[in-house]
Write an enzyme that holds these catalytic residues in place. Sequence first.
Site, PDB file in Angstrom:
ATOM      1  CG  ASN A  42      -0.404  -0.141   2.537  1.00 49.04           C
ATOM      2  OD1 ASN A  42       0.608  -0.809   2.720  1.00 49.04           O
ATOM      3  ND2 ASN A  42      -1.021   0.492   3.507  1.00 49.04           N
ATOM      4  CB  ILE A  43       1.683   3.577  -2.400  1.00 52.07           C
ATOM      5  CG1 ILE A  43       2.595   2.391  -2.728  1.00 52.07           C
ATOM      6  CG2 ILE A  43       2.433   4.905  -2.586  1.00 52.07           C
ATOM      7  CD1 ILE A  43       3.016   2.316  -4.173  1.00 52.07           C
ATOM      8  CD  GLU A  44      -1.438   4.804   4.428  1.00 47.91           C
ATOM      9  OE1 GLU A  44      -0.942   5.654   5.207  1.00 47.91           O
ATOM     10  OE2 GLU A  44      -2.168   3.865   4.814  1.00 47.91           O
ATOM     11  CG  ASN A  45      -1.244  11.292  -1.952  1.00 46.56           C
ATOM     12  OD1 ASN A  45      -1.652  12.401  -1.627  1.00 46.56           O
ATOM     13  ND2 ASN A  45      -0.434  11.108  -2.971  1.00 46.56           N
ATOM     14  CB  CYS A  53      -5.301  -1.242  -1.770  1.00 45.21           C
ATOM     15  SG  CYS A  53      -6.588  -0.489  -0.780  1.00 45.21           S
ATOM     16  CD  GLU A  55      -5.485  -5.887  -1.111  1.00 42.31           C
ATOM     17  OE1 GLU A  55      -4.933  -4.767  -1.018  1.00 42.31           O
ATOM     18  OE2 GLU A  55      -6.258  -6.335  -0.245  1.00 42.31           O
ATOM     19  CB  CYS A  89      -8.833  -4.386  -3.734  1.00 37.74           C
ATOM     20  SG  CYS A  89      -7.649  -3.050  -3.510  1.00 37.74           S
TER      21      CYS A  89
HETATM   22  N1  THU Z   1      -5.224  -1.488   2.716  1.00 35.45           N
HETATM   23  C1  THU Z   1      -4.682  -2.283   1.742  1.00 35.45           C
HETATM   24  O1  THU Z   1      -3.657  -1.958   1.138  1.00 35.45           O
HETATM   25  N2  THU Z   1      -5.319  -3.444   1.461  1.00 35.45           N
HETATM   26  C2  THU Z   1      -6.385  -3.938   2.129  1.00 35.45           C
HETATM   27  O2  THU Z   1      -6.847  -5.043   1.851  1.00 35.45           O
HETATM   28  C3  THU Z   1      -7.007  -3.135   3.202  1.00 35.45           C
HETATM   29  C4  THU Z   1      -6.423  -1.790   3.426  1.00 35.45           C
HETATM   30  C5  THU Z   1      -4.504  -0.247   3.054  1.00 35.45           C
HETATM   31  C6  THU Z   1      -5.131   1.022   2.602  1.00 35.45           C
HETATM   32  C7  THU Z   1      -4.513   2.012   3.576  1.00 35.45           C
HETATM   33  O3  THU Z   1      -3.215   2.387   3.106  1.00 35.45           O
HETATM   34  C8  THU Z   1      -4.348   1.213   4.847  1.00 35.45           C
HETATM   35  O4  THU Z   1      -4.393  -0.152   4.453  1.00 35.45           O
HETATM   36  C9  THU Z   1      -5.404   1.465   5.898  1.00 35.45           C
HETATM   37  O5  THU Z   1      -6.665   1.385   5.366  1.00 35.45           O
END
Ligand code: THU
Length: 130
Positions: A42-45, A53, A55, A89
């Site tokens: 996961n790569i947040e902003n 996410c 996936e 996803c």
């Molecule tokens: N997240 C994922 O990458 N995959 C999932 O199946 C559930 C949630 C990430 C999104 C966000 O960066 C962090 O988890 C919290 O929601």
Amino acid sequence: MTDAELLDVAAEAAERSYSPYSHFRVGAAVVTDAGEVVTGANIENAAFGASICAEANAITNAIGGGARAIAVVAVVCLDGELCTPCGNCRQIMREFQVERIVLSSPDGSPVAVTVEDLLPMSFGPEALRE
Ligand code: THU
């Protein structure tokens, strides 16, 4: 590769998560129809809605690399018990004929489900094909 091994690869990918806001590290490992293993995290902003996410990252990495179908998606979160894919996803998986989704149960053992389990009565690409 076994489901347990694929979960290990997903856990390694989760170490590369960029999640300074949630501190919730997620990794995914997909197996393409050609048998290639591709990972994502996961790569947040700072604009939260622009976050990606794990996936989605893994699947788009694989499809952008030339694959046209994904056989398996494995997901691991390092900071929670059970990570189940979000709705967006699930829809992305629906596009690429994912056969099996492998999640890590709280005790670490693999649990396999299908897209139909996670997204019943779904809309998919065949609806737009002649
Ligand atoms: N997240 C994922 O990458 N995959 C999932 O199946 C559930 C949630 C990430 C999104 C966000 O960066 C962090 O988890 C919290 O929601």
